[in-house]
Motif scaffolding. Structure first.
Motif, PDB file in Angstrom:
ATOM      1  N   ALA A 291      51.380  70.922  81.720  1.00  0.00           N
ATOM      2  CA  ALA A 291      50.212  71.794  81.557  1.00  0.00           C
ATOM      3  C   ALA A 291      50.597  73.081  80.820  1.00  0.00           C
ATOM      4  CB  ALA A 291      49.607  72.120  82.928  1.00  0.00           C
ATOM      5  N   LYS A 292      51.778  73.593  81.127  1.00  0.00           N
ATOM      6  CA  LYS A 292      52.257  74.820  80.491  1.00  0.00           C
ATOM      7  C   LYS A 292      52.425  74.589  78.985  1.00  0.00           C
ATOM      8  CE  LYS A 292      56.086  78.097  81.056  1.00  0.00           C
ATOM      9  NZ  LYS A 292      57.232  77.560  80.295  1.00  0.00           N
ATOM     10  N   LEU A 293      53.043  73.464  78.663  1.00  0.00           N
ATOM     11  CA  LEU A 293      53.254  73.101  77.263  1.00  0.00           C
ATOM     12  C   LEU A 293      51.930  72.987  76.511  1.00  0.00           C
ATOM     13  CD1 LEU A 293      55.993  70.330  77.062  1.00  0.00           C
ATOM     14  CD2 LEU A 293      55.790  72.327  75.573  1.00  0.00           C
ATOM     15  N   VAL A 294      50.981  72.303  77.122  1.00  0.00           N
ATOM     16  CA  VAL A 294      49.677  72.093  76.496  1.00  0.00           C
ATOM     17  C   VAL A 294      48.973  73.438  76.276  1.00  0.00           C
ATOM     18  CG1 VAL A 294      47.366  71.123  76.871  1.00  0.00           C
ATOM     19  CG2 VAL A 294      49.389  69.730  77.340  1.00  0.00           C
ATOM     20  N   ASP A 295      49.035  74.271  77.283  1.00  0.00           N
ATOM     21  CA  ASP A 295      48.383  75.584  77.158  1.00  0.00           C
ATOM     22  C   ASP A 295      48.967  76.398  76.013  1.00  0.00           C
ATOM     23  OD1 ASP A 295      46.640  75.076  79.170  1.00  0.00           O
ATOM     24  OD2 ASP A 295      47.880  76.000  80.742  1.00  0.00           O
ATOM     25  N   GLU A 296      50.289  76.360  75.885  1.00  0.00           N
ATOM     26  CA  GLU A 296      50.949  77.104  74.798  1.00  0.00           C
ATOM     27  C   GLU A 296      50.493  76.589  73.435  1.00  0.00           C
ATOM     28  OE1 GLU A 296      55.094  77.814  77.268  1.00  0.00           O
ATOM     29  OE2 GLU A 296      55.171  76.705  75.357  1.00  0.00           O
ATOM     30  N   LEU A 297      50.427  75.289  73.336  1.00  0.00           N
ATOM     31  CA  LEU A 297      50.029  74.671  72.070  1.00  0.00           C
ATOM     32  C   LEU A 297      48.596  75.033  71.704  1.00  0.00           C
ATOM     33  CD1 LEU A 297      51.326  71.013  71.978  1.00  0.00           C
ATOM     34  CD2 LEU A 297      51.549  72.700  70.161  1.00  0.00           C
ATOM     35  N   VAL A 298      47.727  74.946  72.680  1.00  0.00           N
ATOM     36  CA  VAL A 298      46.317  75.243  72.435  1.00  0.00           C
ATOM     37  C   VAL A 298      46.162  76.703  71.997  1.00  0.00           C
ATOM     38  CG1 VAL A 298      44.058  75.498  73.570  1.00  0.00           C
ATOM     39  CG2 VAL A 298      45.440  73.440  73.954  1.00  0.00           C
ATOM     40  N   ALA A 299      46.905  77.592  72.668  1.00  0.00           N
ATOM     41  CA  ALA A 299      46.814  79.024  72.332  1.00  0.00           C
ATOM     42  C   ALA A 299      47.307  79.282  70.914  1.00  0.00           C
ATOM     43  CB  ALA A 299      47.631  79.832  73.346  1.00  0.00           C
ATOM     44  N   ALA A 300      48.360  78.572  70.511  1.00  0.00           N
ATOM     45  CA  ALA A 300      48.965  78.827  69.206  1.00  0.00           C
ATOM     46  C   ALA A 300      48.202  78.153  68.056  1.00  0.00           C
ATOM     47  CB  ALA A 300      50.413  78.348  69.221  1.00  0.00           C
ATOM     48  N   ASN A 301      47.284  77.275  68.380  1.00  0.00           N
ATOM     49  CA  ASN A 301      46.601  76.511  67.325  1.00  0.00           C
ATOM     50  C   ASN A 301      45.080  76.542  67.484  1.00  0.00           C
ATOM     51  OD1 ASN A 301      48.892  74.993  65.766  1.00  0.00           O
ATOM     52  ND2 ASN A 301      49.369  74.684  67.933  1.00  0.00           N
TER      53      ASN A 301
ATOM     54  N   ARG B 199      36.761  70.627  67.700  1.00  0.00           N
ATOM     55  CA  ARG B 199      35.439  70.786  68.340  1.00  0.00           C
ATOM     56  C   ARG B 199      34.319  70.621  67.335  1.00  0.00           C
ATOM     57  NH1 ARG B 199      37.629  75.404  72.343  1.00  0.00           N
ATOM     58  NH2 ARG B 199      38.186  73.976  74.046  1.00  0.00           N
ATOM     59  N   ALA B 200      34.630  70.890  66.050  1.00  0.00           N
ATOM     60  CA  ALA B 200      33.604  70.722  65.004  1.00  0.00           C
ATOM     61  C   ALA B 200      33.468  69.253  64.598  1.00  0.00           C
ATOM     62  CB  ALA B 200      33.975  71.577  63.787  1.00  0.00           C
ATOM     63  N   GLY B 201      34.220  68.379  65.236  1.00  0.00           N
ATOM     64  CA  GLY B 201      34.032  66.951  64.963  1.00  0.00           C
ATOM     65  C   GLY B 201      35.207  66.246  64.324  1.00  0.00           C
ATOM     66  N   LYS B 202      36.291  66.970  64.045  1.00  0.00           N
ATOM     67  CA  LYS B 202      37.441  66.315  63.418  1.00  0.00           C
ATOM     68  C   LYS B 202      38.310  65.703  64.541  1.00  0.00           C
ATOM     69  CE  LYS B 202      40.646  67.154  59.638  1.00  0.00           C
ATOM     70  NZ  LYS B 202      41.311  68.194  58.845  1.00  0.00           N
ATOM     71  N   VAL B 203      37.905  64.504  64.972  1.00  0.00           N
ATOM     72  CA  VAL B 203      38.520  63.902  66.166  1.00  0.00           C
ATOM     73  C   VAL B 203      40.011  63.614  66.006  1.00  0.00           C
ATOM     74  CG1 VAL B 203      36.445  62.905  67.187  1.00  0.00           C
ATOM     75  CG2 VAL B 203      37.680  61.648  65.401  1.00  0.00           C
ATOM     76  N   LYS B 204      40.425  63.450  64.762  1.00  0.00           N
ATOM     77  CA  LYS B 204      41.845  63.154  64.533  1.00  0.00           C
ATOM     78  C   LYS B 204      42.764  64.263  65.046  1.00  0.00           C
ATOM     79  CE  LYS B 204      41.619  61.135  60.145  1.00  0.00           C
ATOM     80  NZ  LYS B 204      42.184  61.191  58.806  1.00  0.00           N
ATOM     81  N   MET B 205      42.224  65.483  65.152  1.00  0.00           N
ATOM     82  CA  MET B 205      43.023  66.613  65.604  1.00  0.00           C
ATOM     83  C   MET B 205      43.602  66.397  66.999  1.00  0.00           C
ATOM     84  SD  MET B 205      43.908  68.865  63.777  1.00  0.00           S
ATOM     85  CE  MET B 205      43.695  68.879  62.025  1.00  0.00           C
ATOM     86  N   PHE B 206      42.945  65.559  67.772  1.00  0.00           N
ATOM     87  CA  PHE B 206      43.439  65.272  69.114  1.00  0.00           C
ATOM     88  C   PHE B 206      44.859  64.681  69.042  1.00  0.00           C
ATOM     89  CE2 PHE B 206      43.664  63.165  73.262  1.00  0.00           C
ATOM     90  CZ  PHE B 206      43.099  64.138  74.085  1.00  0.00           C
ATOM     91  N   GLY B 207      45.004  63.798  68.072  1.00  0.00           N
ATOM     92  CA  GLY B 207      46.308  63.162  67.873  1.00  0.00           C
ATOM     93  C   GLY B 207      47.383  64.158  67.498  1.00  0.00           C
ATOM     94  N   PHE B 208      46.986  65.196  66.763  1.00  0.00           N
ATOM     95  CA  PHE B 208      47.942  66.232  66.390  1.00  0.00           C
ATOM     96  C   PHE B 208      48.549  66.876  67.643  1.00  0.00           C
ATOM     97  CE2 PHE B 208      48.418  70.883  66.192  1.00  0.00           C
ATOM     98  CZ  PHE B 208      49.489  70.992  65.313  1.00  0.00           C
TER      99      PHE B 208
ATOM    100  N   LEU C 135      44.975  67.380  77.854  1.00  0.00           N
ATOM    101  CA  LEU C 135      44.353  67.853  76.607  1.00  0.00           C
ATOM    102  C   LEU C 135      42.831  67.769  76.688  1.00  0.00           C
ATOM    103  CD1 LEU C 135      46.705  66.533  73.825  1.00  0.00           C
ATOM    104  CD2 LEU C 135      45.869  68.880  74.021  1.00  0.00           C
ATOM    105  N   LYS C 136      42.373  66.662  77.272  1.00  0.00           N
ATOM    106  CA  LYS C 136      40.913  66.502  77.400  1.00  0.00           C
ATOM    107  C   LYS C 136      40.321  67.623  78.237  1.00  0.00           C
ATOM    108  CE  LYS C 136      40.392  61.576  76.641  1.00  0.00           C
ATOM    109  NZ  LYS C 136      40.936  60.432  77.358  1.00  0.00           N
ATOM    110  N   GLU C 137      41.063  67.994  79.280  1.00  0.00           N
ATOM    111  CA  GLU C 137      40.597  69.108  80.126  1.00  0.00           C
ATOM    112  C   GLU C 137      40.499  70.400  79.332  1.00  0.00           C
ATOM    113  OE1 GLU C 137      43.157  69.715  83.498  1.00  0.00           O
ATOM    114  OE2 GLU C 137      42.853  67.633  84.178  1.00  0.00           O
ATOM    115  N   ARG C 138      41.504  70.660  78.468  1.00  0.00           N
ATOM    116  CA  ARG C 138      41.592  71.957  77.782  1.00  0.00           C
ATOM    117  C   ARG C 138      40.645  72.062  76.576  1.00  0.00           C
ATOM    118  NH1 ARG C 138      44.499  71.828  81.637  1.00  0.00           N
ATOM    119  NH2 ARG C 138      46.368  73.096  82.012  1.00  0.00           N
ATOM    120  N   ILE C 139      40.634  71.016  75.751  1.00  0.00           N
ATOM    121  CA  ILE C 139      39.880  71.159  74.489  1.00  0.00           C
ATOM    122  C   ILE C 139      38.714  70.188  74.361  1.00  0.00           C
ATOM    123  CG2 ILE C 139      41.895  72.034  73.262  1.00  0.00           C
ATOM    124  CD1 ILE C 139      42.171  69.304  71.904  1.00  0.00           C
ATOM    125  N   GLY C 140      38.650  69.215  75.255  1.00  0.00           N
ATOM    126  CA  GLY C 140      37.660  68.150  75.105  1.00  0.00           C
ATOM    127  C   GLY C 140      36.214  68.584  75.300  1.00  0.00           C
TER     128      GLY C 140
END
Ligand SMILES: [Zn+2]
Length: 478
Positions: A424-434, A442-451, A473-478
């Protein structure tokens, strides 16, 4: 090939896996210095008496039973006379009128189903020595008798095959059975499984077979196919031109891709067989046959049927897994430890075969045991390691003698990260940095999930539990 029917019969010579020769105690080991494995018997010294190797008879009975032959209770050895220095006695000991096995059959897969090919006979005989003609010897030839008197089975089919493809299918099926029986190594390149083909053409409806030519010197399935195809074309051209095929022995020339008339001992077909006075008839008691029958292994066709029923694998998988008896045994042993046939099959076919094929070793020599593979699959199943990490572990298991997968995983720190707080810590850091990429997602570019998934896997060296990463990831950005 509309005007003619192709008629093919095969004679297969199968070198037996005995420790000693057929009529003496000399070793059958391959690759020794010339004339190292010889004695008065196999070099044909006057007065030396042959003594039949019982193992050869065992093997002949095995081959006969596996191909539905009748085992003759009294068979007789004959002398096949020919004058050629590869056998110093002046004759080859073979069986002629009374061979050990008669009237069997072999079923092959052909287009549109199964076809039964008759087996006329199987007999025991000795191999000949080898002549060596060095290029710079001033015309001197040498002879190596290491191979003289090595035991062979000659397996003669009925002229039941109608195409080169059928001939190859028969040969493959026959080789497979003989290797399964453990009586030959089936090595075609070293000549321990070699075949001659009798080929003729006849006009459709003609009452008699055409005149045949005999083809020799084909040392691979591909060469058998090519040689027969060439020979069929050659004979058709002759017949179309109003000519007659000559009955002769022809050699397949691999380099030129043609068959050519053979000169030498094989041209003389007047062998004048007569019973060998030095050897008693081979008398086989019922109990001998019964004992061998009881010890016969499961044969390839039966094994394939059982694999389909017991493990529910695809035909293609079964084909690979049963190609060798040792491979099938390995698979079944592994399934015994880890009762999930499909993953076991996949790991054998994808990983294990890749390694042993690269090293050109047989599965018997594989450093990974069925139990070791099963333990590795258990670690994946338990979520202790990912499939990707498992491949790394597998490579180390293959390379090392002390190769318990659990120890390797612990030693390398390869265990899967399933600690939700850490992930969870790792995911949070990534989300914050990107944040820009989060917006794109969120604008519809679903491929970003894979990134994001890829980044987490990269940061953890592939050790993150992928399912947990997805959920977080689904919890954070989904
Ligand atoms: Zn000998």
């Amino acid at each position: 090939m509309m005007d003619y029917e192709i008629v093919i019969g095969l004679e297969v010579h199968c070198q037996l896996l005995t420790q000693t020769k057929i009529f003496c105690g000399c070793s059958t080991d391959f690759g020794n210095p010339p004339n190292h494995n010889t004695c008065p018997v196999c070099t044909g010294m006057p007065g030396a008496l042959p003594v039949l190797n019982r193992k050869v008879v065992d093997f002949a009975i095995r081959a006969g039973l596996a191909t539905g032959c009748e085992i003759t209770r009294n068979s007789v050895f004959a002398r096949k006379n020919y004058f050629y220095p590869d056998l110093p006695k002046g004759y080859q000991i073979s069986q002629f009128e009374l061979p050990i096995c008669l009237a069997g059959h072999l079923d092959i897969e052909v287009e549109g189903g199964v076809k039964r090919i008759g087996i006329t006979r199987i007999h025991m005989e000795e191999d000949a020595g080898k002549l060596v003609h060095p290029e710079y010897s001033g015309g001197v030839s040498y002879v190596d008798y290491n191979r003289a008197c090595v035991p062979l089975l000659e397996i003669v089919s009925e002229p039941d095959m109608r195409s080169s493809a059928e001939a190859v299918a028969y040969l493959k099926a026959l080789r497979e059975i003989m290797v399964y029986l453990g009586i030959t190594d089936g090595n075609m390149e070293e000549g321990s499984f070699r075949c001659d083909a009798n080929i003729s053409l006849r006009r459709w409806g003609a009452p008699h077979f055409g005149i045949r030519a005999e083809l020799k010197n084909m040392n691979s399935f591909r060469n058998v196919q090519r040689a027969i195809d060439y020979e069929v074309e050659r004979q058709r051209d002759i017949l179309d031109g109003g000519g007659q095929v000559v009955q002769e022995t022809r050699l397949w020339n691999v380099e030129r891709g043609v068959t050519m008339p053979m000169r030498g001992k094989e041209e003389a077909h007047d062998y004048r067989y007569f019973p060998d006075p030095d050897l008693l008839p081979v008398v086989i008691e019922e109990a001998w046959i019964a004992g061998i029958r009881a010890g016969l292994p499961e044969l390839p066709a039966a094994k394939r049927r059982r694999f389909a029923a017991a493990y529910g694998l695809s035909e293609a998988d079964i084909e690979v897994l049963t190609a060798e008896r040792a491979m099938a045994d390995f698979f079944e042993a592994a399934v015994g430890f880890f009762p999930q046939p499909k993953p076991v099959a996949n790991w054998i076919m994808a990983e294990l075969l890749k390694f042993i094929n690269e090293d050109k070793i047989t599965i018997e020599k594989c450093p990974i045991t069925p139990e070791g593979l099963a333990r590795l699959l258990r670690l994946i199943e338990d979520g202790a390691i990912s499939g990707k990490i498992a491949k790394q572990v597998f490579a180390r298991m293959y390379a090392e003698a002390d190769n318990d997968p659990l120890r390797l995983v612990e030693e390398e720190g390869l265990g899967q990260i399933s600690d939700s707080a850490e992930l969870a810590k790792l995911v949070d850091e990534l989300v914050a940095a990107n944040q820009d990429k989060v917006a794109e997602y969120r604008a519809g570019k679903v491929k970003m999930f894979g990134f994001f998934v890829g980044q987490v896997m990269k940061k953890t060296g592939g050790q993150a539990n992928p399912q947990m990463v997805n959920e977080l990831l689904k919890e954070r950005i989904g």
